[in-house]
Design an enzyme around this catalytic site. Structure first.
Site, PDB file in Angstrom:
ATOM      1  N   ASP A  37       0.911  -1.103   0.202  1.00 28.45           N
ATOM      2  CA  ASP A  37      -0.092   0.107  -0.081  1.00 28.45           C
ATOM      3  C   ASP A  37       0.781   1.260   0.257  1.00 28.45           C
ATOM      4  OD1 ASP A  37      -2.086   2.084   0.919  1.00 28.45           O
ATOM      5  OD2 ASP A  37      -3.210   0.183   0.913  1.00 28.45           O
ATOM      6  N   TYR A 153     -12.016   7.887 -13.081  1.00 28.69           N
ATOM      7  CA  TYR A 153     -12.250   6.741 -12.477  1.00 28.69           C
ATOM      8  C   TYR A 153     -13.213   5.537 -13.253  1.00 28.69           C
ATOM      9  CZ  TYR A 153     -13.534   3.324  -8.792  1.00 28.69           C
ATOM     10  OH  TYR A 153     -13.798   2.163  -7.977  1.00 28.69           O
ATOM     11  N   THR A 190     -16.494   0.683   2.552  1.00 28.69           N
ATOM     12  CA  THR A 190     -14.871   1.021   2.595  1.00 28.69           C
ATOM     13  C   THR A 190     -14.919   2.167   3.161  1.00 28.69           C
ATOM     14  OG1 THR A 190     -15.147   1.962   0.306  1.00 28.69           O
ATOM     15  CG2 THR A 190     -14.769  -0.458   0.682  1.00 28.69           C
TER      16      THR A 190
END
Length: 255
Positions: A37, A153, A190
């Site tokens: 990450d 996106y 999330t």
């Protein structure tokens, strides 16, 4: 439950959300995992808690991909699974997007995924016992029904679907046993959604209503689909889209 005993995996975007749930699931299923990450603190904390390895990574950095894959192979002796989960939103429509925002989201979501596939395939072809492996790329329902509010996106996630199919068919034509599939999550609870909820109170409820199930997915539910695709349970499945969307793409918007 898929048996991933002896498998070695890399999971990007492991610090939270679907990435964190995927690391947990793959480890629980027996895999050795290297989580990565850009968030070094969050990613390291998650991997330390689970008892697996962590490497900081910006997936848009080409050299870093080679380093991360080399680290996994050096540590575990092979690479069997890559989960390209790291992603970024821009929040920019075609009316206000600039080149910096566009390039950044395409660089992470699409180019980063491509470089991950390329680096993983190079390693998987050298696996003891012959070329084999499973790549799982994470797209989005916006790849099918794009968001007018995020052109970058939407375009990048649609690109991930096409990329996956190209990679899958190329590997098949090479005669190796490297598979590549896409998971398409729907509305999932999330960290990204939690942050958006702060700016737009009630957003979670609105997003949850887009699914016929009238709820958000738990990241673990998506991780379960990823684990299946990463396993040896589906050797004839490649180039496929697996929807984990609570029926969102099956419902006419008028209903």
């Amino acid at each position: 439950m898929p048996d991933l005993t002896g498998k070695v995996a890399i999971v990007t975007g492991c610090a939270s959300g679907i990435g964190a749930a995927t690391v947990r699931r793959l480890v629980a299923d027996g895999a050795q995992v290297l989580g990565t990450d850009i968030d070094a603190q969050g990613g390291a904390a998650l991997c330390q808690e689970i008892g697996t390895r962590f490497a900081q990574q910006d997936v848009s950095d080409e050299q870093r991909w080679d380093e991360v894959v080399a680290e996994a192979v050096e540590a575990f002796g092979r690479l069997d699974i890559l989960v390209n989960n790291a992603g970024k939103v821009s929040g920019r429509s075609i009316g206000d997007v600039d080149m910096a925002a566009w390039s950044q989201v395409i660089g992470v979501n699409l180019t980063g995924t491509m470089m991950g596939c390329r680096a993983a395939i190079r390693a998987m072809t050298k696996n003891p016992g012959g070329a084999s492996g499973a790549i799982v790329n994470i797209a989005s329902t916006t790849a099918i029904t794009p968001l007018p509010t995020d052109v970058g996106y939407s375009a990048s996630k649609a690109g991930v679907r096409a990329l996956t199919k190209s990679v899958a068919t190329w590997c098949a034509q090479q005669g190796n046993a490297i598979r590549c599939n896409t998971v398409i999550p729907g509305a999932t609870d999330t960290g990204i959604l939690a942050e958006a909820e702060k700016a737009t109170p009630g957003l979670k409820q609105v997003v949850a209503a887009t699914s016929p199930l009238k709820r958000l997915a738990d990241p673990a539910e998506t991780a379960a689909a990823i684990a299946f695709l990463a396993s040896d349970e589906c050797p004839y499945m490649t180039g496929a889209d697996m929807l984990v969307d609570g029926g969102m793409m099956s419902l006419h918007p008028g209903f």
